[in-house]
Structure formats: C-alpha cells, structure tokens
Write a protein that holds these residues in place. Structure first.
Motif, mmCIF file in Angstrom:
data_model
loop_
_atom_site.group_PDB
_atom_site.id
_atom_site.type_symbol
_atom_site.label_atom_id
_atom_site.label_comp_id
_atom_site.label_asym_id
_atom_site.label_seq_id
_atom_site.Cartn_x
_atom_site.Cartn_y
_atom_site.Cartn_z
ATOM 1 N N HIS A 9 0.839 -1.193 0.000
ATOM 2 C CA HIS A 9 0.000 0.000 0.000
ATOM 3 C C HIS A 9 0.878 1.248 0.000
ATOM 4 O O HIS A 9 1.911 1.294 0.667
ATOM 5 C CB HIS A 9 -0.910 0.030 1.229
ATOM 6 N N ALA A 10 0.433 2.259 -0.707
ATOM 7 C CA ALA A 10 1.157 3.532 -0.776
ATOM 8 C C ALA A 10 1.027 4.285 0.550
ATOM 9 O O ALA A 10 0.078 4.092 1.307
ATOM 10 C CB ALA A 10 0.617 4.375 -1.909
ATOM 11 N N VAL A 11 1.999 5.134 0.815
ATOM 12 C CA VAL A 11 2.030 5.954 2.031
ATOM 13 C C VAL A 11 2.333 7.391 1.618
ATOM 14 O O VAL A 11 3.245 7.633 0.832
ATOM 15 C CB VAL A 11 3.117 5.450 3.012
ATOM 16 N N THR A 12 1.561 8.330 2.136
ATOM 17 C CA THR A 12 1.856 9.744 1.912
ATOM 18 C C THR A 12 2.585 10.268 3.137
ATOM 19 O O THR A 12 2.128 10.069 4.265
ATOM 20 C CB THR A 12 0.563 10.555 1.683
ATOM 21 N N ILE A 13 3.746 10.885 2.920
ATOM 22 C CA ILE A 13 4.557 11.386 4.031
ATOM 23 C C ILE A 13 4.768 12.886 3.904
ATOM 24 O O ILE A 13 4.798 13.434 2.807
ATOM 25 C CB ILE A 13 5.930 10.671 4.115
ATOM 26 N N THR A 14 4.898 13.531 5.046
ATOM 27 C CA THR A 14 5.399 14.901 5.110
ATOM 28 C C THR A 14 6.847 14.759 5.526
ATOM 29 O O THR A 14 7.148 14.218 6.594
ATOM 30 C CB THR A 14 4.616 15.732 6.146
ATOM 31 N N TYR A 15 7.755 15.228 4.671
ATOM 32 C CA TYR A 15 9.184 14.960 4.841
ATOM 33 C C TYR A 15 9.970 16.258 4.915
ATOM 34 O O TYR A 15 9.732 17.181 4.135
ATOM 35 C CB TYR A 15 9.672 14.108 3.662
ATOM 36 N N LEU A 16 10.908 16.320 5.858
ATOM 37 C CA LEU A 16 11.823 17.470 5.958
ATOM 38 C C LEU A 16 13.067 17.171 5.130
ATOM 39 O O LEU A 16 13.762 16.185 5.388
ATOM 40 C CB LEU A 16 12.242 17.691 7.411
ATOM 41 N N ASP A 17 13.371 18.013 4.162
ATOM 42 C CA ASP A 17 14.581 17.798 3.376
ATOM 43 C C ASP A 17 15.798 18.377 4.101
ATOM 44 O O ASP A 17 15.694 18.849 5.234
ATOM 45 C CB ASP A 17 14.425 18.360 1.962
ATOM 46 N N GLU A 18 16.953 18.342 3.453
ATOM 47 C CA GLU A 18 18.195 18.809 4.078
ATOM 48 C C GLU A 18 18.130 20.278 4.498
ATOM 49 O O GLU A 18 18.783 20.691 5.447
ATOM 50 C CB GLU A 18 19.392 18.635 3.122
ATOM 51 N N ASN A 19 17.352 21.072 3.773
ATOM 52 C CA ASN A 19 17.241 22.506 4.059
ATOM 53 C C ASN A 19 16.200 22.823 5.123
ATOM 54 O O ASN A 19 16.015 23.981 5.479
ATOM 55 C CB ASN A 19 16.890 23.271 2.773
ATOM 56 N N GLY A 20 15.481 21.798 5.593
ATOM 57 C CA GLY A 20 14.437 22.016 6.586
ATOM 58 C C GLY A 20 13.082 22.347 5.987
ATOM 59 O O GLY A 20 12.155 22.688 6.708
ATOM 60 N N ASP A 21 12.966 22.246 4.662
ATOM 61 C CA ASP A 21 11.691 22.502 3.990
ATOM 62 C C ASP A 21 10.839 21.243 4.009
ATOM 63 O O ASP A 21 11.345 20.144 3.788
ATOM 64 C CB ASP A 21 11.922 22.930 2.534
ATOM 65 N N GLU A 22 9.537 21.407 4.271
ATOM 66 C CA GLU A 22 8.621 20.276 4.265
ATOM 67 C C GLU A 22 8.103 20.022 2.851
ATOM 68 O O GLU A 22 7.719 20.951 2.156
ATOM 69 C CB GLU A 22 7.430 20.526 5.191
ATOM 70 N N THR A 23 8.121 18.757 2.451
ATOM 71 C CA THR A 23 7.547 18.363 1.174
ATOM 72 C C THR A 23 6.559 17.239 1.424
ATOM 73 O O THR A 23 6.719 16.453 2.363
ATOM 74 C CB THR A 23 8.621 17.886 0.176
ATOM 75 N N LEU A 24 5.545 17.168 0.596
ATOM 76 C CA LEU A 24 4.540 16.126 0.690
ATOM 77 C C LEU A 24 4.808 15.128 -0.427
ATOM 78 O O LEU A 24 4.842 15.507 -1.603
ATOM 79 C CB LEU A 24 3.146 16.742 0.548
ATOM 80 N N ARG A 25 5.042 13.864 -0.062
ATOM 81 C CA ARG A 25 5.378 12.832 -1.041
ATOM 82 C C ARG A 25 4.481 11.622 -0.845
ATOM 83 O O ARG A 25 4.180 11.242 0.279
ATOM 84 C CB ARG A 25 6.822 12.346 -0.862
ATOM 85 N N THR A 26 4.082 11.009 -1.935
ATOM 86 C CA THR A 26 3.430 9.707 -1.862
ATOM 87 C C THR A 26 4.464 8.696 -2.318
ATOM 88 O O THR A 26 5.027 8.815 -3.409
ATOM 89 C CB THR A 26 2.168 9.648 -2.748
ATOM 90 N N ILE A 27 4.732 7.723 -1.451
ATOM 91 C CA ILE A 27 5.793 6.757 -1.701
ATOM 92 C C ILE A 27 5.229 5.345 -1.672
ATOM 93 O O ILE A 27 4.169 5.087 -1.105
ATOM 94 C CB ILE A 27 6.940 6.889 -0.675
#
Length: 132
Positions: A24-42
């Motif tokens: 099953h797919a999972v949608t995550i809120t992820y902090l990148d190296e710069n501290g910016d939040e991105t929304l990804r479905t993985i």
C-alpha cells in the motif's frame, strides 16, 4: 495523518512494514536537508539502517518516479493508504550485480544478518594481521 512526534518510532516502523507487506502507498510529510517540508506519496519496499545508524526507508517516489531513500527521523507525519503500488521497483542485487531471490522470512533474516556482520572491505589470504 499520523504525527511521528506523538508516537514511538516502533509504531511508525510497524505501520511502514505493514504498508510494505500489503503493498500500500504511504503519503509522508518529509523534511529535506534545508528544513523545507515536502509532501510525497511513496511506495516503500525496504527499511534498513545506514552505516551511521540511522533508519532509512527505501521507496519508489511517485513525484520523482524513481527509487529514493527517506530517513525515518525526517518523516514528520504520514498516512497509510489502501492504494496499491503502481511503480516498478528495482530488483535487489548483490554487489556483483547478481539478482537476489528471497523466498522466505528466514532468508530475509539471514540476508540482513549477513549484511550487518560481513566485513566492510574484502579480506584475502595476504592480510595476516586479521588472523586469530
């Protein structure tokens, strides 16, 4: 959406392993190296530890369309869906490039233990300093 700050990493890992098992797919809120939040479905397919001891979730990223690694401590929140995987994931290979076929849980455990305990560099007969 489950906030990872309000639960243990064990609960987060259990949910991610369940998503792997059920594909099953999972949608995550992820902090990148710069501290910016991105929304990804993985589409997660592996969870492993890095050499530095961090936990990494290997997954196909629907945004990029390729395999990516996501560090567990940078996942801020997640939602497990009932949406099936749609992307083709890469085959597991050995360092020599041979495909690994895993047919049972025992093989997965043996493979993980082998990866954790094998030497980081190749050892041959000329290295006598390592002899017992």
């Amino acid at each position: 959406m489950k906030n990872t700050a309000t639960q243990s990493s064990t609960k987060t890992l259990a949910d991610l392993y369940r998503a792997i098992d059920r594909q099953h797919a999972v949608t995550i809120t992820y902090l990148d190296e710069n501290g910016d939040e991105t929304l990804r479905t993985i589409e997660p397919y592996d969870i492993r530890t890095t050499k530095s001891g961090r936990i990494e979730v290997r997954a196909m990223c629907r945004l990029r369309g390729e395999a990516r690694g996501f560090l567990l401590h940078r996942i801020v929140a997640y939602t497990c869906h009932r949406i099936a995987f749609v992307l083709d994931r890469p085959e597991a290979t050995t360092p020599a490039g041979h495909v690994i076929v895993v047919r049972s849980a025992a093989q997965v455990i043996a493979r993980e233990l082998g990866r954790d305990y094998l030497p980081a560099r190749r050892i041959d007969q000329t290295q006598t300093s390592l002899a017992a």
